[in-house]
Design a protein around this motif. Structure first.
Motif, PDB file in Angstrom:
ATOM      1  N   GLY A   1     -18.863 -50.410  -1.584  1.00  0.00           N
ATOM      2  CA  GLY A   1     -17.413 -49.765  -2.014  1.00  0.00           C
ATOM      3  C   GLY A   1     -16.334 -50.662  -2.711  1.00  0.00           C
ATOM      4  N   THR A   2     -16.697 -52.238  -2.676  1.00  0.00           N
ATOM      5  CA  THR A   2     -16.263 -53.020  -3.013  1.00  0.00           C
ATOM      6  C   THR A   2     -16.619 -53.306  -4.691  1.00  0.00           C
TER       7      THR A   2
ATOM      8  N   GLY B   1     -22.624 -51.690   7.987  1.00  0.00           N
ATOM      9  CA  GLY B   1     -20.503 -51.607   7.430  1.00  0.00           C
ATOM     10  C   GLY B   1     -20.431 -52.599   6.388  1.00  0.00           C
TER      11      GLY B   1
ATOM     12  N   SER C   1     -22.040 -51.043   3.473  1.00  0.00           N
ATOM     13  CA  SER C   1     -21.162 -49.767   2.386  1.00  0.00           C
ATOM     14  C   SER C   1     -19.375 -50.745   2.138  1.00  0.00           C
ATOM     15  N   SER C   2     -19.344 -51.749   3.284  1.00  0.00           N
ATOM     16  CA  SER C   2     -17.804 -52.590   2.255  1.00  0.00           C
ATOM     17  C   SER C   2     -18.438 -52.939   1.339  1.00  0.00           C
TER      18      SER C   2
END
Length: 154
Positions: A76-77, A69, A72-73
């Motif tokens: 994405g950022t 998590g 992936s965060s």
């Protein structure tokens, strides 16, 4: 003074059903049941991976899930920031770079036109000077303009 008395639970006093007493008990570890509806050909890779989730302990699964998590965060950022940065750079290049490039190209054209005008003036001066003087003087002027001594072609 306090006196302790042991009290036996009735639930533990009763006999518990075991393999010998249970009629429905079957040993599935040692026998392969022919009545099973398991079809290995219809099982997908996702089903197999999902079934393996019990092999990994819940704390390890939680740790892995948290790390996935977080990664992936972060990705994405980073992608969001990168996209916004590309948008700003691209729009700035269009709004500032294109007019500058057009102005620069126009300036280069003006410079080339000035060079061409100077060359025409020099050529017309040489031609008018050649009418007043002899041909050798014109050849000397052409040689001086080129930066070398002019020699006759013959």
């Amino acid at each position: 003074m306090v006196q302790l008395t042991e009290v036996a639970d009735e639930h533990f006093q009763q006999a518990q059903p075991g393999p010998e007493e249970d009629e429905d008990f079957t040993d599935t570890d040692s026998e392969i049941s022919e009545e099973s509806d398991y079809d290995p050909e219809s099982e997908t890779l996702t089903d197999r991976l999902y079934a393996l989730r019990d092999v990994i302990s819940p704390t390890t699964r939680g740790y892995i899930s948290a790390k996935v998590g977080a990664v992936s965060s972060a990705v994405g950022t980073a992608l969001s920031f990168g996209g916004k940065t590309l948008w700003v750079v691209g729009s700035s290049a269009l709004l500032l770079g294109v007019p500058w490039a057009l102005a620069w190209a126009e300036e280069q054209q003006v410079i080339e036109m000035e060079k061409e005008m100077k060359m025409r003036e020099m050529g017309s001066e040489m031609l008018t000077a050649g009418g007043e003087q002899s041909g050798s003087a014109t050849a000397a002027q052409v040689g001086a303009a080129l930066g070398q001594d002019a020699k006759p072609a013959l």
